[in-house]
Design a protein around this motif. Structure first.
Motif, short mmCIF file in Angstrom:
data_model
loop_
_atom_site.label_atom_id
_atom_site.label_comp_id
_atom_site.label_asym_id
_atom_site.label_seq_id
_atom_site.Cartn_x
_atom_site.Cartn_y
_atom_site.Cartn_z
N ALA A 186 0.84 -1.20 -0.09
CA ALA A 186 -0.01 -0.05 0.05
C ALA A 186 0.87 1.24 -0.06
O ALA A 186 0.40 2.31 -0.71
CB ALA A 186 -0.86 0.04 1.27
N LEU A 187 2.04 1.26 0.72
CA LEU A 187 2.94 2.32 0.75
C LEU A 187 3.31 2.33 -0.66
O LEU A 187 3.60 3.75 -1.16
CB LEU A 187 4.07 2.26 1.66
CG LEU A 187 4.98 3.22 1.88
CD1 LEU A 187 5.25 3.50 3.54
CD2 LEU A 187 6.15 3.34 1.08
N ALA A 188 3.73 1.43 -1.49
CA ALA A 188 4.34 1.63 -2.68
C ALA A 188 3.28 2.30 -3.53
O ALA A 188 3.58 3.12 -4.52
CB ALA A 188 4.73 0.37 -3.26
N LEU A 189 2.04 1.75 -3.37
CA LEU A 189 0.99 2.22 -4.39
C LEU A 189 0.90 3.64 -3.98
O LEU A 189 0.65 4.49 -5.02
CB LEU A 189 -0.25 1.42 -4.06
CG LEU A 189 -0.41 0.16 -4.65
CD1 LEU A 189 -1.52 -0.70 -4.14
CD2 LEU A 189 -0.51 0.14 -6.12
N GLY A 190 0.87 4.06 -3.00
CA GLY A 190 0.89 5.70 -2.27
C GLY A 190 1.86 6.46 -3.19
O GLY A 190 1.55 7.46 -3.59
N ALA A 191 3.17 6.03 -3.01
CA ALA A 191 4.30 6.64 -3.57
C ALA A 191 3.93 6.73 -5.21
O ALA A 191 4.39 7.88 -6.01
CB ALA A 191 5.41 6.06 -3.33
N ILE A 192 3.10 5.73 -5.82
CA ILE A 192 2.95 5.59 -7.37
C ILE A 192 1.99 6.62 -7.71
O ILE A 192 2.02 7.50 -8.54
CB ILE A 192 2.51 4.25 -7.90
CG1 ILE A 192 3.97 3.60 -7.71
CG2 ILE A 192 2.10 4.25 -9.19
CD1 ILE A 192 3.88 2.13 -7.70
N ILE A 193 0.75 6.71 -6.75
CA ILE A 193 -0.49 7.30 -7.37
C ILE A 193 -0.21 8.76 -6.81
O ILE A 193 -0.77 9.81 -7.29
CB ILE A 193 -1.63 6.70 -6.57
CG1 ILE A 193 -1.64 5.23 -7.20
CG2 ILE A 193 -3.06 7.32 -7.11
CD1 ILE A 193 -2.97 4.18 -6.71
N ARG A 194 0.27 8.96 -5.41
CA ARG A 194 0.32 10.26 -4.80
C ARG A 194 -1.01 10.82 -4.49
O ARG A 194 -0.92 12.04 -4.31
CB ARG A 194 1.20 11.34 -5.62
CG ARG A 194 2.41 10.80 -5.98
CD ARG A 194 3.24 12.00 -6.92
NE ARG A 194 2.66 12.12 -8.22
CZ ARG A 194 3.13 13.08 -8.93
NH1 ARG A 194 4.14 13.87 -8.74
NH2 ARG A 194 2.52 13.17 -10.06
N ASN A 195 -1.84 10.19 -4.39
CA ASN A 195 -3.08 10.66 -3.74
C ASN A 195 -3.81 9.61 -2.77
O ASN A 195 -3.91 8.41 -3.09
CB ASN A 195 -4.28 10.72 -5.05
CG ASN A 195 -5.70 10.99 -4.81
OD1 ASN A 195 -6.30 10.32 -4.33
ND2 ASN A 195 -5.83 12.45 -4.61
N GLY A 196 -4.17 10.18 -1.79
CA GLY A 196 -4.63 9.30 -0.63
C GLY A 196 -5.94 8.48 -0.83
O GLY A 196 -5.87 7.40 -0.87
N ALA A 197 -6.78 9.15 -1.55
CA ALA A 197 -8.07 8.35 -1.87
C ALA A 197 -7.76 7.22 -3.19
O ALA A 197 -8.25 6.14 -2.96
CB ALA A 197 -9.26 9.16 -2.34
N GLY A 198 -7.06 7.70 -4.02
CA GLY A 198 -6.88 6.53 -5.10
C GLY A 198 -5.95 5.56 -4.49
O GLY A 198 -6.05 4.22 -4.78
N ALA A 199 -4.82 5.64 -3.60
CA ALA A 199 -4.03 4.81 -3.06
C ALA A 199 -4.81 3.72 -2.16
O ALA A 199 -4.69 2.57 -2.18
CB ALA A 199 -2.72 5.41 -2.34
N ILE A 200 -5.47 4.37 -1.15
CA ILE A 200 -6.57 3.43 -0.60
C ILE A 200 -7.51 2.58 -1.08
O ILE A 200 -7.62 1.50 -0.75
CB ILE A 200 -7.23 4.38 0.53
CG1 ILE A 200 -6.21 4.95 1.58
CG2 ILE A 200 -8.25 3.52 1.29
CD1 ILE A 200 -6.92 6.16 2.49
N ALA A 201 -8.06 3.27 -2.22
CA ALA A 201 -8.95 2.73 -3.21
C ALA A 201 -8.36 1.39 -3.59
O ALA A 201 -8.92 0.37 -3.95
CB ALA A 201 -9.68 3.40 -4.10
N SER A 202 -7.11 1.70 -4.28
CA SER A 202 -6.23 0.48 -4.85
C SER A 202 -5.93 -0.38 -3.98
O SER A 202 -6.17 -1.83 -4.35
CB SER A 202 -5.05 0.96 -5.51
OG SER A 202 -5.37 2.16 -6.58
N ALA A 203 -5.58 -0.28 -2.73
CA ALA A 203 -5.14 -1.12 -1.83
C ALA A 203 -6.24 -1.92 -1.44
O ALA A 203 -6.43 -3.18 -1.29
CB ALA A 203 -4.54 -0.54 -0.41
#
Length: 292
Positions: A186-203
Motif C-alpha cells: 500500500a505504501l508503494a501504491l501511495g508513492a506511485i499514485i500520490r493521492n490518498g483516496a486513489g491509493a486507499i481505493a487501490s489497496a
C-alpha cells in the motif's frame, strides 16, 4: 621609512560537511510516523478488529462438530480463531501504509522531506522499513492478545489450546508478516499514485475486490491458469502464510483442479516479496524521476 611585512594567512581546512546517515533518516521517519494521530488510530483499530473477530469466532466454536477431534484438528480451530480477523487487519494496514506517504504529498511536506534527504530513494526505503516493522510488531501483539483471549473461551466448547504447538506460532508469525507485506504494498501504491483516496481505493481493491472478481470468473471457467492466478494474488498468497495444515491439507484452502498451484508458506513468502519488490521498484523509479 618602515616597510610593512605582509601577514600570511595560514590555510585552514574547511569544517567537514555534515552528512545525514541512513540511521538518521530512519529516526526521522519513525518520529514522523509516531507523532501522527492517524497512526495510533489505525494501529488501535487493527488490534481491535483482530481481537474482536477472534473472540467472536471462539464464542461460536460450539457449532463445529469436533466430537472425537484429534489434537491437530483442535489446534486448526485455534489457529482459525486467531487469524480470522487478519484480512480486516490487512485492510487497516493498507490504509495506514497509503496514508504515510500520500499524507506528505497532500500537505506538501514531501518537499521538505526530499530537501532534507536529497537521496530520495533513502527516504522511501526508510519509510518502507519503519512501516513494515511497526505493522509486524503491532499485528503480532494483537494476534498474541487474540490467542490469549481465545484460550479462555475455546475450552468452554471442549477445545484445548496447546501453547507449545510450534505450528500454531508459525501461523501467528505468518499472519503478522502478511499484514506487514500488505502495508508495504500500500505504501508503494501511495508513492506511485500520490493521492490518498486513489491509493486507499487501490489497496482495498487488491485486498477485497480482486479475490471476489477472480472467484466469479472461476465459477464460470475452471481453467487451471485462473486457479494459478488466484493463488498468487497478494491476499491469497498472504493467506498461505498462516495456513494451519492438518494431515497435509489446508484448513482454509478450497479444492483445486489437478495441476493447479498450491503454495507452501515459504513459496507464498517469496511471492509476496516479489509483489513488494515490483511495486517498490516502480515507486522508486517514479519518485526519482518526478519533480516531487
Amino acid at each position: 621609512m618602515t616597510a610593512t611585512t605582509p601577514t600570511r594567512h595560514l590555510d585552514r581546512p574547511a569544517p567537514p560537511a555534515s552528512r545525514l546517515s541512513f540511521g538518521g533518516v530512519l529516526r526521522s521517519e519513525w518520529i514522523k510516523l509516531r507523532t501522527l494521530r492517524s497512526t495510533w488510530w489505525c494501529l488501535a483499530v487493527m488490534v481491535a478488529v483482530i481481537v474482536a473477530f477472534g473472540a467472536l469466532f471462539s464464542t461460536s466454536a460450539g457449532f463445529f462438530a469436533l466430537d472425537g477431534a484429534t489434537r491437530e484438528q483442535q489446534q486448526a480451530v485455534v489457529a482459525q480463531s486467531v487469524t480470522v480477523g487478519v484480512v480486516f487487519g490487512q485492510l487497516v494496514a493498507s490504509i495506514l501504509g497509503a496514508l504515510v506517504i500520500t499524507g506528505e504529498f497532500g500537505t506538501g511536506m514531501i518537499r521538505s522531506t526530499f530537501t532534507a534527504v536529497p537521496r530520495r530513494g533513502a527516504a522511501l526505503v526508510a519509510k518502507l522499513i519503519v512501516v513494515a516493522v511497526t505493522l509486524f510488531v503491532v499485528s503480532f501483539i494483537g494476534l498474541v492478545v487474540s490467542l490469549l483471549v481465545n484460550s479462555a473461551i475455546l475450552p468452554l466448547h471442549d477445545i484445548s489450546v496447546d501453547f507449545a504447538d510450534v505450528a500454531l506460532w508459525k501461523t501467528v508469525l505468518g499472519a503478522a508478516v502478511s499484514v506487514a507485506a500488505i502495508g508495504m504494498m500500500a505504501l508503494a501504491l501511495g508513492a506511485i499514485i500520490r493521492n490518498g483516496a486513489g491509493a486507499i481505493a487501490s489497496a482495498v481493491g487488491i485486498v477485497f475486490v480482486l479475490p471476489i472478481v477472480l472467484q466469479l470468473f472461476m465459477t464460470a471457467n475452471d481453467s487451471v491458469w485462473l486457479y494459478n492466478l488466484n493463488e498468487i494474488i497478494p491476499p491469497n498468497a498472504s493467506a498461505r502464510l498462516y495456513d494451519y495444515v492438518v494431515d497435509g491439507r489446508s484448513a482454509t484452502m478450497l479444492p483445486v483442479p489437478e495441476g493447479a498451484w498450491a503454495l507452501e508458506p515459504w513459496t507464498a513468502l517469496l511471492v509476496l516479496a516479489g509483489w513488494v519488490v515490483v511495486l517498490f521498484a516502480v515507486a522508486f523509479a517514479l519518485v526519482k524521476r518526478r519533480d516531487v
